[in-house]
Design a protein around this motif. Sequence first.
Motif, PDB file in Angstrom:
ATOM      1  N   LEU A 461       0.836  -1.214   0.000  1.00  0.00           N
ATOM      2  CA  LEU A 461       0.000   0.000   0.000  1.00  0.00           C
ATOM      3  C   LEU A 461       0.863   1.254   0.000  1.00  0.00           C
ATOM      4  N   THR A 462       1.990   1.217   0.715  1.00  0.00           N
ATOM      5  CA  THR A 462       2.903   2.381   0.739  1.00  0.00           C
ATOM      6  C   THR A 462       3.447   2.629  -0.660  1.00  0.00           C
ATOM      7  N   GLN A 463       3.837   1.547  -1.367  1.00  0.00           N
ATOM      8  CA  GLN A 463       4.331   1.697  -2.749  1.00  0.00           C
ATOM      9  C   GLN A 463       3.243   2.274  -3.654  1.00  0.00           C
ATOM     10  N   LEU A 464       2.011   1.802  -3.453  1.00  0.00           N
ATOM     11  CA  LEU A 464       0.892   2.257  -4.302  1.00  0.00           C
ATOM     12  C   LEU A 464       0.582   3.730  -4.039  1.00  0.00           C
ATOM     13  N   ARG A 465       0.607   4.125  -2.746  1.00  0.00           N
ATOM     14  CA  ARG A 465       0.371   5.537  -2.405  1.00  0.00           C
ATOM     15  C   ARG A 465       1.413   6.426  -3.069  1.00  0.00           C
ATOM     16  N   ALA A 466       2.673   5.972  -3.034  1.00  0.00           N
ATOM     17  CA  ALA A 466       3.761   6.760  -3.635  1.00  0.00           C
ATOM     18  C   ALA A 466       3.532   6.945  -5.130  1.00  0.00           C
ATOM     19  N   LYS A 467       3.079   5.890  -5.819  1.00  0.00           N
ATOM     20  CA  LYS A 467       2.802   5.978  -7.259  1.00  0.00           C
ATOM     21  C   LYS A 467       1.699   7.001  -7.525  1.00  0.00           C
ATOM     22  N   HIS A 468       0.624   6.933  -6.728  1.00  0.00           N
ATOM     23  CA  HIS A 468      -0.518   7.833  -6.959  1.00  0.00           C
ATOM     24  C   HIS A 468      -0.184   9.275  -6.584  1.00  0.00           C
ATOM     25  N   ALA A 469       0.690   9.437  -5.619  1.00  0.00           N
ATOM     26  CA  ALA A 469       1.072  10.801  -5.206  1.00  0.00           C
ATOM     27  C   ALA A 469       1.790  11.524  -6.342  1.00  0.00           C
ATOM     28  N   THR A 470       2.444  10.755  -7.246  1.00  0.00           N
ATOM     29  CA  THR A 470       3.139  11.380  -8.383  1.00  0.00           C
ATOM     30  C   THR A 470       2.245  11.467  -9.626  1.00  0.00           C
TER      31      THR A 470
END
Length: 549
Positions: A461-470
Amino acid sequence: MQAPVIVMNTNIDRETGRKAQVSNVTAAKTVADIIRTCLGPRSMLKMLLDPMGGVVLTNDGNAILREVEVVHPAAKSMIELSRTQDEEVGDGTTSVIILAGEFMAQALPYLERNVHPIVIISAFKKALEDAIKVIDDISKPINVEDEAEMLNLVKSSIGTKFMNRWSDLMCKLALTAVKTVVKEEDGKREVDIKRYARVEKVPGGEIEDSKVLDGVMLNKDVTHASMRRKIENPRIVLLDCPLEYKKGESQTAAEIMDENHWNRLLQIEEEQIKEMCDRIISVKPDLVFTEKGVSDLAQHYLLKANITAIRRVRKTDNNRIARAVGAGIVNRLEDLKEEDVGTKCGLFSIEKIGDEYFTFITKCENPKACTILLRGPSKDILNEIERNLQDAMCVARNVFFNSLLAPGGGATEMAISVKLSENSKTLEGIEQWPYKSIAESLEVIPRTLIQNCGGNSIKVLTQLRAKHATGNHSWGIDGLTGNIVDMNEYGVWEPHAVKVQTLKTAIEAACLLLRVDDIVSGVSKKKSGGGGVQPAPQEMEGEGELGER
Protein backbone atom coordinates in the motif's frame (compact mmCIF):
# COMPACT_ATOMS: atom_id res chain seq x y z
CA MET A 1 -62.14 15.09 32.87
CA GLN A 2 -58.97 13.23 33.78
CA ALA A 3 -56.12 13.31 31.21
CA PRO A 4 -55.20 9.90 29.67
CA VAL A 5 -52.09 8.25 31.07
CA ILE A 6 -49.61 6.71 28.62
CA VAL A 7 -47.73 3.75 30.03
CA MET A 8 -44.42 2.70 28.44
CA ASN A 9 -44.49 -1.05 28.85
CA THR A 10 -41.24 -2.68 29.93
CA ASN A 11 -41.52 -5.37 27.24
CA ILE A 12 -40.29 -2.96 24.57
CA ASP A 13 -36.62 -3.32 23.61
CA ARG A 14 -35.07 0.07 23.01
CA GLU A 15 -31.58 1.23 22.15
CA THR A 16 -31.04 4.99 22.13
CA GLY A 17 -28.33 7.50 21.29
CA ARG A 18 -24.75 6.23 21.37
CA LYS A 19 -25.79 2.65 22.07
CA ALA A 20 -27.95 2.53 18.91
CA GLN A 21 -25.19 4.08 16.78
CA VAL A 22 -22.52 1.68 18.06
CA SER A 23 -24.93 -1.22 17.52
CA ASN A 24 -25.45 -0.16 13.88
CA VAL A 25 -21.73 0.24 13.24
CA THR A 26 -21.03 -3.22 14.70
CA ALA A 27 -23.77 -4.78 12.53
CA ALA A 28 -22.42 -3.10 9.37
CA LYS A 29 -18.85 -4.22 10.13
CA THR A 30 -19.99 -7.80 10.81
CA VAL A 31 -21.78 -8.07 7.45
CA ALA A 32 -18.74 -6.56 5.67
CA ASP A 33 -16.41 -9.05 7.40
CA ILE A 34 -18.52 -12.01 6.19
CA ILE A 35 -17.76 -11.29 2.54
CA ARG A 36 -14.43 -9.46 2.78
CA THR A 37 -12.60 -12.64 1.70
CA CYS A 38 -14.76 -12.83 -1.47
CA LEU A 39 -13.04 -9.88 -3.18
CA GLY A 40 -10.57 -10.35 -6.01
CA PRO A 41 -9.32 -13.24 -8.15
CA ARG A 42 -7.82 -15.04 -5.14
CA SER A 43 -11.12 -14.90 -3.28
CA MET A 44 -12.39 -17.76 -1.13
CA LEU A 45 -15.68 -19.57 -1.73
CA LYS A 46 -18.51 -19.70 0.80
CA MET A 47 -20.51 -22.87 1.28
CA LEU A 48 -24.11 -22.04 2.14
CA LEU A 49 -26.75 -24.47 3.35
CA ASP A 50 -30.28 -23.40 2.54
CA PRO A 51 -33.35 -24.41 4.65
CA MET A 52 -34.30 -27.09 2.10
CA GLY A 53 -30.97 -28.86 2.58
CA GLY A 54 -29.45 -27.63 -0.69
CA VAL A 55 -25.83 -26.50 -0.91
CA VAL A 56 -24.67 -23.32 -2.68
CA LEU A 57 -20.96 -22.77 -3.41
CA THR A 58 -20.23 -19.19 -4.46
CA ASN A 59 -18.06 -16.11 -4.00
CA ASP A 60 -20.71 -13.74 -5.39
CA GLY A 61 -21.49 -11.18 -2.67
CA ASN A 62 -25.15 -10.85 -3.59
CA ALA A 63 -25.76 -14.63 -3.70
CA ILE A 64 -24.12 -15.07 -0.27
CA LEU A 65 -26.04 -12.29 1.45
CA ARG A 66 -29.34 -13.47 -0.05
CA GLU A 67 -28.93 -16.72 1.88
CA VAL A 68 -27.77 -15.17 5.19
CA GLU A 69 -30.48 -14.67 7.82
CA VAL A 70 -29.97 -11.73 10.17
CA VAL A 71 -32.07 -10.16 12.90
CA HIS A 72 -30.43 -6.75 13.32
CA PRO A 73 -32.19 -4.04 11.27
CA ALA A 74 -28.91 -2.33 10.28
CA ALA A 75 -27.54 -5.67 9.02
CA LYS A 76 -30.74 -6.16 6.99
CA SER A 77 -30.26 -2.69 5.53
CA MET A 78 -26.67 -3.59 4.53
CA ILE A 79 -27.80 -6.79 2.84
CA GLU A 80 -30.33 -4.77 0.87
CA LEU A 81 -27.41 -2.75 -0.56
CA SER A 82 -25.96 -5.68 -2.48
CA ARG A 83 -29.39 -6.46 -3.95
CA THR A 84 -29.80 -2.83 -5.06
CA GLN A 85 -26.32 -2.85 -6.60
CA ASP A 86 -27.05 -6.11 -8.40
CA GLU A 87 -30.33 -4.82 -9.85
CA GLU A 88 -28.88 -1.46 -10.86
CA VAL A 89 -25.52 -2.37 -12.47
CA GLY A 90 -25.11 -6.13 -11.89
CA ASP A 91 -21.53 -5.94 -10.56
CA GLY A 92 -19.66 -4.61 -7.51
CA THR A 93 -21.98 -6.31 -4.99
CA THR A 94 -19.04 -7.32 -2.75
CA SER A 95 -17.25 -3.95 -2.99
CA VAL A 96 -20.32 -1.95 -1.99
CA ILE A 97 -20.76 -3.91 1.26
CA ILE A 98 -17.04 -3.73 2.17
CA LEU A 99 -16.99 0.04 1.54
CA ALA A 100 -20.21 0.74 3.44
CA GLY A 101 -18.93 -1.29 6.42
CA GLU A 102 -15.62 0.61 6.37
CA PHE A 103 -17.33 4.03 6.15
CA MET A 104 -19.42 3.12 9.20
CA ALA A 105 -16.35 1.91 11.12
CA GLN A 106 -14.45 5.13 10.33
CA ALA A 107 -17.38 7.23 11.56
CA LEU A 108 -17.41 5.55 15.01
CA PRO A 109 -14.47 7.50 16.58
CA TYR A 110 -16.18 10.82 15.70
CA LEU A 111 -19.47 9.65 17.23
CA GLU A 112 -17.57 8.74 20.41
CA ARG A 113 -16.08 12.24 20.49
CA ASN A 114 -19.62 13.66 20.37
CA VAL A 115 -19.38 14.97 16.79
CA HIS A 116 -22.98 15.32 15.63
CA PRO A 117 -24.02 12.74 12.98
CA ILE A 118 -25.31 15.51 10.68
CA VAL A 119 -21.80 17.05 10.56
CA ILE A 120 -20.33 13.65 9.63
CA ILE A 121 -23.03 13.11 6.97
CA SER A 122 -22.40 16.56 5.47
CA ALA A 123 -18.66 15.73 5.15
CA PHE A 124 -19.48 12.33 3.59
CA LYS A 125 -21.77 13.95 0.99
CA LYS A 126 -19.06 16.48 0.09
CA ALA A 127 -16.54 13.66 -0.25
CA LEU A 128 -18.95 11.76 -2.56
CA GLU A 129 -19.25 14.76 -4.94
CA ASP A 130 -15.46 15.15 -5.12
CA ALA A 131 -14.95 11.38 -5.55
CA ILE A 132 -17.29 11.26 -8.59
CA LYS A 133 -15.30 14.13 -10.19
CA VAL A 134 -12.08 12.12 -9.68
CA ILE A 135 -13.63 9.04 -11.34
CA ASP A 136 -14.71 11.21 -14.31
CA ASP A 137 -11.15 12.62 -14.60
CA ILE A 138 -9.33 9.26 -14.61
CA SER A 139 -11.84 7.38 -16.81
CA LYS A 140 -11.13 6.73 -20.48
CA PRO A 141 -13.64 6.18 -23.32
CA ILE A 142 -14.04 2.80 -25.05
CA ASN A 143 -15.22 1.95 -28.53
CA VAL A 144 -18.15 -0.49 -28.05
CA GLU A 145 -17.67 -1.73 -31.64
CA ASP A 146 -14.11 -2.90 -30.92
CA GLU A 147 -14.54 -6.54 -29.93
CA ALA A 148 -11.03 -7.00 -28.48
CA GLU A 149 -11.45 -4.03 -26.10
CA MET A 150 -14.91 -5.19 -25.04
CA LEU A 151 -13.67 -8.75 -24.40
CA ASN A 152 -10.85 -7.38 -22.22
CA LEU A 153 -13.35 -5.39 -20.19
CA VAL A 154 -15.74 -8.31 -19.66
CA LYS A 155 -12.75 -10.52 -18.80
CA SER A 156 -11.78 -8.16 -15.96
CA SER A 157 -15.29 -8.45 -14.48
CA ILE A 158 -15.19 -12.26 -14.35
CA GLY A 159 -11.48 -12.57 -13.56
CA THR A 160 -12.42 -12.61 -9.87
CA LYS A 161 -15.09 -15.27 -10.32
CA PHE A 162 -15.19 -19.04 -10.19
CA MET A 163 -15.39 -19.37 -13.98
CA ASN A 164 -12.23 -17.38 -14.82
CA ARG A 165 -10.69 -20.69 -16.01
CA TRP A 166 -12.99 -20.48 -19.04
CA SER A 167 -12.90 -16.69 -19.22
CA ASP A 168 -12.33 -16.44 -23.02
CA LEU A 169 -15.35 -18.63 -23.76
CA MET A 170 -17.61 -16.97 -21.16
CA CYS A 171 -16.66 -13.44 -22.23
CA LYS A 172 -17.56 -14.28 -25.82
CA LEU A 173 -20.89 -15.76 -24.67
CA ALA A 174 -21.74 -12.66 -22.58
CA LEU A 175 -20.72 -10.20 -25.29
CA THR A 176 -22.51 -12.08 -28.09
CA ALA A 177 -25.70 -12.31 -25.99
CA VAL A 178 -25.70 -8.58 -25.20
CA LYS A 179 -24.94 -7.59 -28.81
CA THR A 180 -27.80 -9.82 -29.98
CA VAL A 181 -30.44 -8.16 -27.78
CA VAL A 182 -29.35 -4.53 -28.40
CA LYS A 183 -32.21 -2.71 -30.10
CA GLU A 184 -32.12 0.86 -31.44
CA GLU A 185 -35.44 2.71 -31.36
CA ASP A 186 -36.01 6.42 -32.02
CA GLY A 187 -32.32 7.10 -31.39
CA LYS A 188 -32.51 5.34 -28.00
CA ARG A 189 -30.69 2.11 -27.24
CA GLU A 190 -32.54 -0.67 -25.42
CA VAL A 191 -30.61 -3.61 -23.92
CA ASP A 192 -33.04 -5.86 -22.03
CA ILE A 193 -30.98 -8.91 -21.05
CA LYS A 194 -33.38 -9.94 -18.31
CA ARG A 195 -36.27 -10.50 -20.70
CA TYR A 196 -34.62 -11.45 -23.98
CA ALA A 197 -31.37 -13.26 -23.06
CA ARG A 198 -32.38 -16.45 -21.27
CA VAL A 199 -29.89 -18.88 -19.77
CA GLU A 200 -30.76 -22.59 -20.13
CA LYS A 201 -28.70 -24.92 -17.93
CA VAL A 202 -28.43 -28.55 -19.10
CA PRO A 203 -26.23 -30.77 -16.87
CA GLY A 204 -23.91 -33.07 -18.81
CA GLY A 205 -21.32 -32.52 -21.50
CA GLU A 206 -18.31 -30.20 -21.32
CA ILE A 207 -18.34 -26.54 -20.27
CA GLU A 208 -16.69 -25.86 -23.65
CA ASP A 209 -19.95 -27.02 -25.33
CA SER A 210 -21.77 -23.91 -24.04
CA LYS A 211 -22.93 -21.53 -26.79
CA VAL A 212 -25.22 -18.61 -27.61
CA LEU A 213 -28.00 -19.67 -29.99
CA ASP A 214 -29.09 -17.27 -32.74
CA GLY A 215 -32.66 -17.88 -31.67
CA VAL A 216 -34.60 -19.54 -28.86
CA MET A 217 -34.50 -22.92 -27.12
CA LEU A 218 -37.37 -24.43 -25.10
CA ASN A 219 -37.63 -27.52 -22.94
CA LYS A 220 -40.59 -28.83 -24.99
CA ASP A 221 -41.52 -31.64 -27.39
CA VAL A 222 -44.23 -31.82 -30.08
CA THR A 223 -47.76 -32.67 -28.88
CA HIS A 224 -48.24 -35.57 -31.31
CA ALA A 225 -45.62 -38.24 -32.09
CA SER A 226 -46.24 -38.08 -35.87
CA MET A 227 -45.69 -34.33 -36.21
CA ARG A 228 -42.57 -33.06 -38.02
CA ARG A 229 -39.50 -32.57 -35.80
CA LYS A 230 -37.33 -30.68 -38.28
CA ILE A 231 -38.54 -27.87 -40.57
CA GLU A 232 -36.41 -25.48 -42.61
CA ASN A 233 -37.61 -21.86 -42.97
CA PRO A 234 -40.87 -22.52 -41.07
CA ARG A 235 -43.84 -20.16 -40.97
CA ILE A 236 -44.61 -19.69 -37.27
CA VAL A 237 -47.89 -18.73 -35.55
CA LEU A 238 -47.85 -17.75 -31.84
CA LEU A 239 -51.08 -18.03 -29.85
CA ASP A 240 -52.17 -16.95 -26.40
CA CYS A 241 -55.44 -18.92 -26.55
CA PRO A 242 -56.34 -22.60 -26.07
CA LEU A 243 -57.06 -24.94 -29.00
CA GLU A 244 -59.66 -26.74 -26.92
CA TYR A 245 -63.45 -26.68 -26.47
CA LYS A 246 -64.62 -23.29 -25.33
CA LYS A 247 -65.92 -23.54 -21.79
CA GLY A 248 -68.29 -21.10 -20.14
CA GLU A 249 -66.68 -18.15 -18.37
CA SER A 250 -68.72 -18.57 -15.18
CA GLN A 251 -70.67 -21.59 -13.89
CA THR A 252 -72.44 -22.89 -16.99
CA ALA A 253 -75.26 -25.45 -16.81
CA ALA A 254 -76.72 -27.29 -19.82
CA GLU A 255 -79.89 -29.38 -19.46
CA ILE A 256 -79.92 -32.45 -21.72
CA MET A 257 -83.33 -34.04 -22.30
CA ASP A 258 -82.45 -36.94 -24.61
CA GLU A 259 -79.59 -38.66 -26.44
CA ASN A 260 -79.84 -36.43 -29.52
CA HIS A 261 -79.19 -33.34 -27.41
CA TRP A 262 -76.04 -34.97 -26.03
CA ASN A 263 -74.83 -35.87 -29.51
CA ARG A 264 -75.56 -32.31 -30.68
CA LEU A 265 -73.51 -30.93 -27.76
CA LEU A 266 -70.52 -33.07 -28.74
CA GLN A 267 -71.00 -32.08 -32.36
CA ILE A 268 -70.93 -28.35 -31.45
CA GLU A 269 -67.66 -28.88 -29.59
CA GLU A 270 -66.14 -30.65 -32.60
CA GLU A 271 -67.34 -27.89 -34.93
CA GLN A 272 -65.73 -25.29 -32.66
CA ILE A 273 -62.39 -27.09 -32.76
CA LYS A 274 -62.58 -27.54 -36.56
CA GLU A 275 -63.38 -23.85 -37.03
CA MET A 276 -60.38 -22.90 -34.88
CA CYS A 277 -58.05 -25.19 -36.81
CA ASP A 278 -59.41 -23.97 -40.18
CA ARG A 279 -58.58 -20.38 -39.17
CA ILE A 280 -55.00 -21.43 -38.35
CA ILE A 281 -54.67 -23.53 -41.55
CA SER A 282 -55.88 -20.56 -43.64
CA VAL A 283 -52.54 -18.70 -43.06
CA LYS A 284 -50.55 -21.86 -44.02
CA PRO A 285 -48.19 -22.10 -41.02
CA ASP A 286 -45.71 -24.95 -40.42
CA LEU A 287 -45.46 -24.39 -36.66
CA VAL A 288 -47.96 -23.37 -33.98
CA PHE A 289 -46.93 -22.40 -30.44
CA THR A 290 -49.63 -21.81 -27.84
CA GLU A 291 -49.40 -20.79 -24.18
CA LYS A 292 -52.47 -22.91 -23.41
CA GLY A 293 -53.54 -26.49 -24.17
CA VAL A 294 -54.17 -28.32 -27.48
CA SER A 295 -56.96 -30.92 -27.51
CA ASP A 296 -56.59 -34.33 -29.19
CA LEU A 297 -59.04 -33.37 -31.93
CA ALA A 298 -57.14 -30.15 -32.69
CA GLN A 299 -53.92 -32.19 -32.90
CA HIS A 300 -55.66 -34.46 -35.43
CA TYR A 301 -56.73 -31.57 -37.69
CA LEU A 302 -53.30 -29.87 -37.45
CA LEU A 303 -51.51 -33.15 -38.20
CA LYS A 304 -53.70 -33.65 -41.32
CA ALA A 305 -52.59 -30.19 -42.50
CA ASN A 306 -48.93 -31.14 -41.78
CA ILE A 307 -48.64 -28.50 -39.03
CA THR A 308 -46.47 -29.09 -35.92
CA ALA A 309 -47.95 -27.88 -32.60
CA ILE A 310 -46.20 -27.16 -29.28
CA ARG A 311 -48.35 -26.36 -26.25
CA ARG A 312 -48.06 -24.78 -22.79
CA VAL A 313 -45.17 -22.48 -23.72
CA ARG A 314 -44.30 -19.95 -21.02
CA LYS A 315 -45.36 -16.36 -21.74
CA THR A 316 -41.75 -15.15 -21.39
CA ASP A 317 -40.59 -17.76 -23.94
CA ASN A 318 -43.42 -16.81 -26.30
CA ASN A 319 -42.31 -13.15 -26.13
CA ARG A 320 -38.74 -14.18 -26.97
CA ILE A 321 -39.88 -16.30 -29.94
CA ALA A 322 -42.04 -13.39 -31.18
CA ARG A 323 -39.03 -11.04 -31.12
CA ALA A 324 -36.66 -13.60 -32.69
CA VAL A 325 -38.89 -14.66 -35.63
CA GLY A 326 -40.81 -11.42 -36.19
CA ALA A 327 -44.24 -12.87 -35.31
CA GLY A 328 -47.16 -11.33 -33.46
CA ILE A 329 -48.80 -13.10 -30.49
CA VAL A 330 -52.51 -13.62 -31.28
CA ASN A 331 -55.08 -13.63 -28.44
CA ARG A 332 -58.18 -14.43 -30.55
CA LEU A 333 -58.07 -16.70 -33.60
CA GLU A 334 -60.62 -14.42 -35.31
CA ASP A 335 -57.87 -11.73 -35.42
CA LEU A 336 -55.21 -13.99 -37.02
CA LYS A 337 -53.79 -12.27 -40.12
CA GLU A 338 -50.93 -12.93 -42.55
CA GLU A 339 -48.70 -10.26 -40.92
CA ASP A 340 -48.85 -12.15 -37.58
CA VAL A 341 -46.93 -15.08 -39.10
CA GLY A 342 -43.21 -15.18 -38.24
CA THR A 343 -40.91 -15.97 -41.18
CA LYS A 344 -37.43 -14.94 -39.93
CA CYS A 345 -36.50 -18.40 -38.57
CA GLY A 346 -34.09 -20.55 -40.59
CA LEU A 347 -34.46 -23.87 -38.80
CA PHE A 348 -36.85 -25.56 -36.36
CA SER A 349 -35.59 -28.80 -34.84
CA ILE A 350 -36.14 -30.99 -31.80
CA GLU A 351 -33.12 -32.67 -30.23
CA LYS A 352 -32.69 -34.97 -27.29
CA ILE A 353 -30.08 -33.82 -24.76
CA GLY A 354 -29.64 -36.28 -21.89
CA ASP A 355 -33.11 -37.56 -20.99
CA GLU A 356 -35.10 -34.57 -22.21
CA TYR A 357 -36.29 -33.17 -25.52
CA PHE A 358 -35.52 -29.57 -26.44
CA THR A 359 -37.03 -27.42 -29.17
CA PHE A 360 -34.58 -25.22 -31.10
CA ILE A 361 -35.65 -22.24 -33.21
CA THR A 362 -32.33 -21.14 -34.72
CA LYS A 363 -30.67 -19.44 -37.71
CA CYS A 364 -32.95 -16.41 -37.21
CA GLU A 365 -32.02 -13.28 -39.15
CA ASN A 366 -31.27 -10.41 -36.74
CA PRO A 367 -33.09 -12.19 -33.86
CA LYS A 368 -32.94 -9.50 -31.06
CA ALA A 369 -33.54 -12.34 -28.56
CA CYS A 370 -31.34 -15.30 -27.71
CA THR A 371 -30.83 -18.31 -25.45
CA ILE A 372 -27.48 -19.11 -23.84
CA LEU A 373 -27.09 -22.88 -23.56
CA LEU A 374 -24.80 -23.80 -20.66
CA ARG A 375 -23.38 -27.31 -20.31
CA GLY A 376 -21.38 -28.58 -17.36
CA PRO A 377 -20.72 -31.48 -14.99
CA SER A 378 -23.22 -30.65 -12.22
CA LYS A 379 -26.08 -28.36 -11.25
CA ASP A 380 -23.98 -26.56 -8.58
CA ILE A 381 -21.30 -25.62 -11.10
CA LEU A 382 -23.91 -24.56 -13.67
CA ASN A 383 -25.68 -22.35 -11.12
CA GLU A 384 -22.41 -20.61 -10.22
CA ILE A 385 -21.50 -20.15 -13.90
CA GLU A 386 -24.94 -18.65 -14.54
CA ARG A 387 -24.47 -16.13 -11.67
CA ASN A 388 -21.05 -15.13 -13.05
CA LEU A 389 -22.38 -14.92 -16.62
CA GLN A 390 -25.18 -12.56 -15.49
CA ASP A 391 -22.52 -10.24 -13.98
CA ALA A 392 -20.51 -10.34 -17.22
CA MET A 393 -23.61 -9.51 -19.30
CA CYS A 394 -24.50 -6.62 -16.97
CA VAL A 395 -20.98 -5.19 -17.35
CA ALA A 396 -21.24 -5.36 -21.16
CA ARG A 397 -24.71 -3.80 -21.01
CA ASN A 398 -23.50 -0.90 -18.81
CA VAL A 399 -20.76 -0.05 -21.29
CA PHE A 400 -23.29 0.13 -24.15
CA PHE A 401 -25.10 2.85 -22.19
CA ASN A 402 -22.05 4.67 -20.77
CA SER A 403 -18.87 3.91 -22.70
CA LEU A 404 -16.36 5.08 -20.07
CA LEU A 405 -13.93 2.84 -18.21
CA ALA A 406 -12.19 3.37 -14.86
CA PRO A 407 -8.98 1.49 -13.91
CA GLY A 408 -9.58 -1.63 -11.78
CA GLY A 409 -7.51 -3.47 -9.18
CA GLY A 410 -8.15 -0.80 -6.53
CA ALA A 411 -6.52 1.93 -8.69
CA THR A 412 -9.67 4.08 -8.83
CA GLU A 413 -10.21 3.84 -5.06
CA MET A 414 -6.56 4.76 -4.40
CA ALA A 415 -6.72 7.73 -6.80
CA ILE A 416 -9.85 9.02 -5.01
CA SER A 417 -8.21 8.42 -1.62
CA VAL A 418 -5.09 10.47 -2.51
CA LYS A 419 -7.18 13.32 -4.00
CA LEU A 420 -9.55 13.49 -1.00
CA SER A 421 -6.59 13.51 1.42
CA GLU A 422 -5.24 16.60 -0.40
CA ASN A 423 -8.64 18.27 -0.45
CA SER A 424 -9.18 17.68 3.29
CA LYS A 425 -6.29 20.09 4.06
CA THR A 426 -8.23 22.95 2.42
CA LEU A 427 -11.35 22.39 4.57
CA GLU A 428 -11.93 24.19 7.85
CA GLY A 429 -13.58 23.05 11.06
CA ILE A 430 -14.58 19.61 12.24
CA GLU A 431 -15.82 18.53 8.77
CA GLN A 432 -12.28 17.95 7.50
CA TRP A 433 -11.81 14.88 9.74
CA PRO A 434 -14.84 12.83 8.63
CA TYR A 435 -13.99 13.97 5.06
CA LYS A 436 -10.47 12.60 5.48
CA SER A 437 -11.85 9.36 6.98
CA ILE A 438 -13.58 8.64 3.61
CA ALA A 439 -10.13 8.90 1.96
CA GLU A 440 -8.71 6.39 4.46
CA SER A 441 -11.74 4.08 4.10
CA LEU A 442 -11.31 3.77 0.33
CA GLU A 443 -7.92 2.11 0.86
CA VAL A 444 -9.85 -0.93 2.14
CA ILE A 445 -10.34 -2.21 -1.46
CA PRO A 446 -6.63 -2.40 -2.46
CA ARG A 447 -5.78 -3.58 1.09
CA THR A 448 -8.30 -6.43 0.90
CA LEU A 449 -7.02 -7.43 -2.56
CA ILE A 450 -3.47 -7.68 -1.16
CA GLN A 451 -4.60 -9.61 1.95
CA ASN A 452 -6.67 -12.09 -0.09
CA CYS A 453 -3.61 -13.21 -2.04
CA GLY A 454 -1.38 -13.33 1.04
CA GLY A 455 0.68 -10.17 0.36
CA ASN A 456 2.20 -7.67 2.80
CA SER A 457 -0.51 -4.99 2.84
CA ILE A 458 1.50 -2.26 4.64
CA LYS A 459 4.50 -2.48 2.29
CA VAL A 460 2.49 -2.74 -0.97
CA LEU A 461 0.00 0.00 0.00
CA THR A 462 2.90 2.38 0.74
CA GLN A 463 4.33 1.70 -2.75
CA LEU A 464 0.89 2.26 -4.30
CA ARG A 465 0.37 5.54 -2.40
CA ALA A 466 3.76 6.76 -3.63
CA LYS A 467 2.80 5.98 -7.26
CA HIS A 468 -0.52 7.83 -6.96
CA ALA A 469 1.07 10.80 -5.21
CA THR A 470 3.14 11.38 -8.38
CA GLY A 471 0.00 11.31 -10.57
CA ASN A 472 0.15 7.70 -11.83
CA HIS A 473 -3.59 7.08 -11.41
CA SER A 474 -3.69 3.89 -13.44
CA TRP A 475 -1.56 1.88 -10.97
CA GLY A 476 -3.39 -0.76 -8.93
CA ILE A 477 -3.01 -4.21 -7.39
CA ASP A 478 -2.38 -7.41 -9.34
CA GLY A 479 -4.99 -9.60 -7.63
CA LEU A 480 -3.03 -12.80 -8.36
CA THR A 481 0.40 -11.85 -6.95
CA GLY A 482 -0.42 -8.94 -4.61
CA ASN A 483 2.12 -6.60 -6.30
CA ILE A 484 1.46 -3.19 -7.85
CA VAL A 485 0.99 -2.99 -11.65
CA ASP A 486 0.03 -0.41 -14.27
CA MET A 487 -3.55 -1.16 -15.35
CA ASN A 488 -2.84 0.23 -18.85
CA GLU A 489 -0.48 -2.72 -19.38
CA TYR A 490 -2.26 -5.23 -17.13
CA GLY A 491 -5.60 -4.53 -18.83
CA VAL A 492 -8.05 -4.60 -15.91
CA TRP A 493 -10.72 -1.92 -16.40
CA GLU A 494 -14.19 -1.57 -14.94
CA PRO A 495 -17.26 0.31 -16.20
CA HIS A 496 -17.54 3.91 -14.98
CA ALA A 497 -21.21 3.25 -14.08
CA VAL A 498 -20.29 0.42 -11.67
CA LYS A 499 -17.68 2.53 -9.82
CA VAL A 500 -19.99 5.54 -9.45
CA GLN A 501 -22.94 3.40 -8.34
CA THR A 502 -20.78 1.53 -5.79
CA LEU A 503 -19.62 4.76 -4.15
CA LYS A 504 -23.05 6.39 -4.21
CA THR A 505 -24.77 3.35 -2.69
CA ALA A 506 -22.11 2.81 0.01
CA ILE A 507 -21.96 6.46 1.15
CA GLU A 508 -25.75 6.97 1.03
CA ALA A 509 -26.24 3.80 3.10
CA ALA A 510 -23.65 4.90 5.68
CA CYS A 511 -25.35 8.33 5.93
CA LEU A 512 -28.74 6.68 6.39
CA LEU A 513 -27.53 4.42 9.22
CA LEU A 514 -25.67 7.29 10.94
CA ARG A 515 -28.93 9.24 11.21
CA VAL A 516 -30.47 6.49 13.34
CA ASP A 517 -30.42 7.37 17.04
CA ASP A 518 -33.15 5.07 18.30
CA ILE A 519 -33.92 1.39 17.66
CA VAL A 520 -37.29 0.30 19.02
CA SER A 521 -38.59 -3.25 18.94
CA GLY A 522 -42.16 -3.93 19.95
CA VAL A 523 -41.76 -7.70 20.11
CA SER A 524 -41.23 -8.99 23.62
CA LYS A 525 -38.20 -11.15 24.44
CA LYS A 526 -40.45 -14.18 24.97
CA LYS A 527 -41.87 -13.97 21.43
CA SER A 528 -38.63 -13.19 19.63
CA GLY A 529 -36.80 -16.10 21.20
CA GLY A 530 -34.83 -13.89 23.55
CA GLY A 531 -32.13 -12.52 21.25
CA GLY A 532 -31.47 -9.73 18.80
CA VAL A 533 -33.18 -6.47 18.05
CA GLN A 534 -36.30 -7.02 15.98
CA PRO A 535 -36.86 -4.47 13.20
CA ALA A 536 -40.63 -4.62 13.08
CA PRO A 537 -42.61 -1.86 14.77
CA GLN A 538 -45.67 -2.99 12.78
CA GLU A 539 -45.57 -6.29 14.70
CA MET A 540 -46.12 -4.52 18.04
CA GLU A 541 -49.00 -6.32 19.64
CA GLY A 542 -50.53 -7.41 22.91
CA GLU A 543 -48.92 -6.22 26.07
CA GLY A 544 -46.00 -4.62 24.21
CA GLU A 545 -48.08 -1.80 22.68
CA LEU A 546 -47.30 1.86 23.17
CA GLY A 547 -50.15 3.99 24.37
CA GLU A 548 -51.76 1.39 26.59
CA ARG A 549 -53.97 3.08 29.16
